[in-house]
Design a protein around this motif. Structure first.
Motif, PDB file in Angstrom:
ATOM      1  N   VAL A 110       2.812   4.551  -1.025  1.00  0.00           N
ATOM      2  CA  VAL A 110       2.556   5.576  -2.154  1.00  0.00           C
ATOM      3  C   VAL A 110       3.975   6.479  -2.112  1.00  0.00           C
ATOM      4  CG1 VAL A 110      -0.203   5.501  -1.766  1.00  0.00           C
ATOM      5  CG2 VAL A 110       1.357   7.213  -0.159  1.00  0.00           C
ATOM      6  N   LYS A 152       0.799  -1.241  -0.156  1.00  0.00           N
ATOM      7  CA  LYS A 152       0.162   0.093   0.201  1.00  0.00           C
ATOM      8  C   LYS A 152       0.883   1.158  -0.035  1.00  0.00           C
ATOM      9  CE  LYS A 152      -4.327  -1.759   1.388  1.00  0.00           C
ATOM     10  NZ  LYS A 152      -4.745  -2.797   2.220  1.00  0.00           N
ATOM     11  N   GLN A 155      -3.638  10.133  -0.295  1.00  0.00           N
ATOM     12  CA  GLN A 155      -3.515   9.219  -1.289  1.00  0.00           C
ATOM     13  C   GLN A 155      -4.142   8.002  -1.100  1.00  0.00           C
ATOM     14  OE1 GLN A 155       0.277   9.382  -3.709  1.00  0.00           O
ATOM     15  NE2 GLN A 155       0.814  10.784  -2.307  1.00  0.00           N
ATOM     16  N   THR A 156      -3.736   7.468   0.002  1.00  0.00           N
ATOM     17  CA  THR A 156      -4.337   6.008   0.469  1.00  0.00           C
ATOM     18  C   THR A 156      -5.873   6.042   0.635  1.00  0.00           C
ATOM     19  OG1 THR A 156      -3.674   6.306   2.598  1.00  0.00           O
ATOM     20  CG2 THR A 156      -2.371   5.003   1.345  1.00  0.00           C
ATOM     21  N   LYS A 173      -7.495   6.174  -2.674  1.00  0.00           N
ATOM     22  CA  LYS A 173      -7.218   4.804  -3.649  1.00  0.00           C
ATOM     23  C   LYS A 173      -8.546   4.035  -2.823  1.00  0.00           C
ATOM     24  CE  LYS A 173      -2.553   4.162  -4.993  1.00  0.00           C
ATOM     25  NZ  LYS A 173      -1.229   3.507  -4.751  1.00  0.00           N
ATOM     26  N   LYS A 216     -11.896   4.906  -4.562  1.00  0.00           N
ATOM     27  CA  LYS A 216     -12.075   4.482  -5.951  1.00  0.00           C
ATOM     28  C   LYS A 216     -12.465   3.063  -5.811  1.00  0.00           C
ATOM     29  CE  LYS A 216     -10.143   7.785  -7.988  1.00  0.00           C
ATOM     30  NZ  LYS A 216      -8.715   7.558  -8.755  1.00  0.00           N
TER      31      LYS A 216
END
Ligand code: 9GP
Length: 810
Positions: free
Chosen positions: A179, A177, A291-292, A295, A298
């Motif tokens: 980034v 995970k 960012q995580t 993600k 999404k």
């Protein structure tokens, strides 16, 4: 969790054998502890996975609490309590000849925080999970937590905290995970068929590797996640060619510079130094966290426009305020949204808590440093600022002073509180009086502009750690007497009031306190070889050392008492033991000087036969969560004596109250609400009010010399700081003397001195009436349920985050 003793024993022996190839008789204590930890982690893991799956499947709105600090304390005992298997485990281990308490002591205390702010974040994590709210933490996995404090000859020495020396049992590394976080370089905006896009060159790319820690709720069902990021050099950056050519040093330097980002926690919570590394730390975890989250979002396959329906992000103080710029960047640059849509989502997603009004603690970054470090974010913030000024100037026309006071970029600085306010839909203070000061003074212009955004959320503490875990006998008594409804609702502690005239209950309270005091007596004897009297009043001030917290006022009263006893050794006073526990920021000379004074005074008083053990002074080294769990349950008097208006809330005040101490306080922070709860007869209040302090500051009418000239006791105390009474070196306490004579007593220590002495006398009188005192303790405990962080979290959930408790069965 349903677990029988036999099942546990079987699991444990198997775990020990599988992990260390040893039996219980051969294994070292360390291995026994590790095997237990690993087994408990196994027990938790299944629920952890299920919780995450459930959140995703049901598309629950999830909250992410972004915080530079999480002061968790040790976790093993909390896990055992929350799984409801502590007794089974203790008995099972006893059968195997192992003492659970000894194993618990082996757990390292990570200390990933400075004080109240980080501890609050940890309490909130516990309440979120225990109430079943989908709420997680996001921060930095500092390799070294807050320094370990060693007292050598009375001086504080800082030693490296190495909590990761052994593997940390509770974390799981999630390299998949990882980034990338980008720093520096040059950013150009270029026109592409898809619109304007940023093109980066020459930037530094760093891996943010997540480590997840399970946060297990007491409901035994919810396991949320605290995700801490560690900075690593990306593999692609390792220049193998260079390495082979022998350019080893360059590689080492680069690796060192990258890893520095998550190496060390800045050890100051009350003043701000604009250090580049700190800015990098802030951007690092904020960018990685966002960012995580994006993600994960999404995976829900929902429109990005609905982001804030599914995600809430909380900015804990200004440290993560850069989230406003970073979320905008992700939405604009990565998701391709237009400005207005991105801004709408950002403001709806973010909420901000302010934890201080101390000007020196407000983060403001030098413009140039900001630009060099995060150039794209600066571009975005400049645009936010431009639009903000445009909007406000419509309202305030030519009133530039108003606009200047609120805009983000001003006078060569980027003001993070302003950024957080402009970019959040909710702004809260942490106690009623603090929020009022924000609204009426510190952030008044913003309040006039966005009144609907401002709200108060008084801090809270988790009663699971601070009562159930730290003072199990008292917890049992409260539950037994106040009824099982307390288990889920601490407001029901109030039922305990029914026992105000029940002598049996009062006697039991007394016994519990005494036992807790005896534990401290043994600890102090063992660690410092000081004999203290368990029958004396345990008067405790434990918190960070800072001028505004006024440990100095406390010491001045101790010196005053000492002088009285020297003059008249027959003086009949209730014996007292004064405890201090406090770390000073390494570069805060005044604070360190006060530590030296406390230790010097302790040394003189504790060894002076004239004093006949009537008073003792103990400095508890390396104050942190573990020491707090020992001393707070033993406290009789809770010293909350900050200069009114300076302590945003305080949470130590709540912990002591819950453990049946009587608060000696100024009307500052949450003390005011404690006072409102327990009433005049169950708390001792003294000193200037917030308004009086603010007026004195504004009018500059305070002259400490007026007080000094009319108070010979104070004159004597100040003289003693340089006449050899407490140190042969007459210059020893020059920082303190300069604080008074040079700086003019900025925290009104002298001004409040007489009122404090009087308040301390009142404590003596109250304590002498044993029954009356115990009744006060009982009243405090009964009202303390209001200050559970469960209550705070319910309010955050309802008013700010709009999330619901999740029951997996439904
Ligand atoms: O100083 C405040 C303290 O009063 C409060 O209880 C705590 C949690 O809200 O935050 C402290 N603030 C900081 O540590 C830095 O802003």
């Amino acid at each position: 969790m349903n677990l029988t003793k036999n099942q546990f024993k079987e699991d444990y022996v198997k775990r020990l054998t599988l992990t260390f190839a040893q039996t219980t008789t051969e294994a070292s204590l360390e291995h026994k502890y590790l095997a237990l930890g690993k087994l408990i982690r196994d027990y938790i893991s299944e629920s952890w996975a299920e919780t995450n799956n459930y959140y995703t499947k049901k598309k629950c709105k999830q909250i992410y609490y972004f915080s530079m600090e999480f002061l968790l304390g040790r976790l093993l005992n909390s896990y055992l309590l929350n799984l409801n298997i502590r007794d089974v485990v203790k008995d099972g281990l006893r059968d195997l000849g192992i003492d659970l308490d000894t194993l618990l002591e082996l757990e390292p205390d990570p200390a990933l925080g400075n004080g109240g702010l980080g501890r609050l974040a940890a309490c909130f994590m516990d309440s979120l999970a225990s109430l079943g709210f989908p709420g997680h933490g996001c921060g930095i996995r500092f390799k070294h937590g807050l320094f370990n404090q060693k007292i050598i000859n009375g001086y504080q020495k800082e030693l490296l905290n190495n909590w990761l020396k052994e593997d940390f049992l509770w974390e799981i590394k999630k390299p998949e995970k990882t980034v990338t976080v980008r720093f520096g370089g040059v950013v150009n905006l270029v026109n592409t068929p898809n619109g304007i896009e940023p093109v980066y060159s020459g930037c530094e790319e760093i891996d943010a590797v997540p480590y997840d820690i399970p946060i297990l709720g007491s409901n035994m069902e919810t396991v949320n996640t605290l995700r801490l990021f560690s900075a690593e050099l990306p593999e692609e950056e390792i220049d193998l060619n260079g390495l082979q050519k022998g350019d080893y040093q360059k590689f080492i330097d680069k690796k060192f510079a990258v890893e520095a980002i998550s190496q060390i926690l800045y050890p100051d919570d009350s003043s701000f130094q604009g250090k580049l590394l700190r800015l990098k730390q802030e951007y690092f975890f904020v960018s990685a966290g966002l960012q995580t989250i994006l993600k994960r979002y999404k995976k829900l396959k929902e429109s990005i426009h609905k982001f804030s329906d599914f995600v809430g992000i909380h900015i804990n103080d200004t440290h993560p305020a850069i989230a406003v710029g970073e979320l905008m960047r992700l939405l604009l640059d990565e998701e391709g949204l237009d400005w207005d849509s991105a801004w709408d989502i950002t403001v709806k997603t973010l909420a901000y808590t302010n934890h201080t009004i101390l000007a020196e603690a407000m983060e403001k970054w030098p413009y140039d440093m900001f630009k060099k470090t995060v150039p794209r974010i600066l571009m975005i913030i400049e645009e936010i600022d431009r639009r903000f000024c445009e909007e406000v100037s419509k309202k305030y026309e030519e009133d530039y002073s108003k606009i200047d006071s609120m805009r983000i970029i001003y006078n060569g600085e980027v003001r993070m509180a302003n950024l957080a306010i402009i970019g959040s839909h909710s702004i809260n203070g942490v106690a009623k009086i603090h929020t009022e000061i924000l609204k009426n003074r510190e952030l008044h212009d913003f309040y006039l502009l966005y009144p609907e955004r401002f709200n108060n959320k008084t801090n809270g503490i988790t009663h699971r750690r601070w009562l159930k875990n730290a003072n199990p006998e008292l917890y049992k008594l409260v539950i037994e007497k106040s009824g099982p409804e307390c288990l889920n609702d601490t407001n029901k502690f109030i039922n305990f009031l029914k026992y105000i005239n029940d002598d049996n209950v009062l006697q039991t309270l007394d016994k519990i306190k005494f036992k807790n005091k005896e534990k401290v007596v043994a600890f102090v004897k063992n660690k410092y070889n000081i004999d203290i009297n368990p029958f004396s009043i345990f008067d405790v001030q434990v918190k960070r050392l800072h001028g505004y917290k006024r440990q100095l006022l406390n010491v001045f009263n101790i010196i005053y008492l000492y002088n009285q006893l020297k003059q008249n050794p027959e003086l009949d006073i209730v014996p007292r033991t004064f405890f201090f526990g406090a770390k000073a920021a390494p570069s805060y000379y005044l604070a360190k000087n006060i530590i030296k004074l406390i230790n010097s005074v302790a040394n003189v008083i504790n060894n002076d036969p004239d004093i006949r053990n009537k008073i003792k002074v103990v400095f508890l080294e390396n104050y942190g969560v573990s020491i707090a769990e020992l001393i707070i349950p033993a406290g009789d008097v809770s010293e909350q004596i900050s200069t009114a208006s300076k302590e945003a809330s305080g949470t130590g005040n709540m912990k002591f109250m819950m453990n049946g101490a009587v608060t000696l306080a100024t009307l500052d922070g949450a003390n005011v609400e404690i006072y409102d709860e327990v009433g005049d007869n169950n708390i001792v209040i003294f000193g200037l009010t917030s308004q009086e302090v603010m007026d004195l500051e504004k009018n500059r009418t305070y002259n400490f010399r007026d007080i000094l000239n009319s108070n010979p006791d104070l004159q004597k105390i100040l003289t003693q700081l340089s006449d050899g009474t407490f140190s042969e070196n007459k210059e020893e306490f020059k920082d303190i003397l300069n604080h008074i004579y040079g700086e003019g007593d900025p925290y009104f220590v002298l001004k409040d001195f007489s009122a404090y002495v009087e308040a301390q006398n009142k404590i003596n009188t109250l304590y002498e009436n044993r029954r009356g005192w115990l009744q006060m303790c009982l009243v405090n405990i009964a009202h303390s349920g209001k200050f559970s962080s469960d209550n705070s979290i319910r309010k955050y959930a309802e008013d700010i985050w709009h999330i619901k408790e999740v029951k997996r069965g439904e």
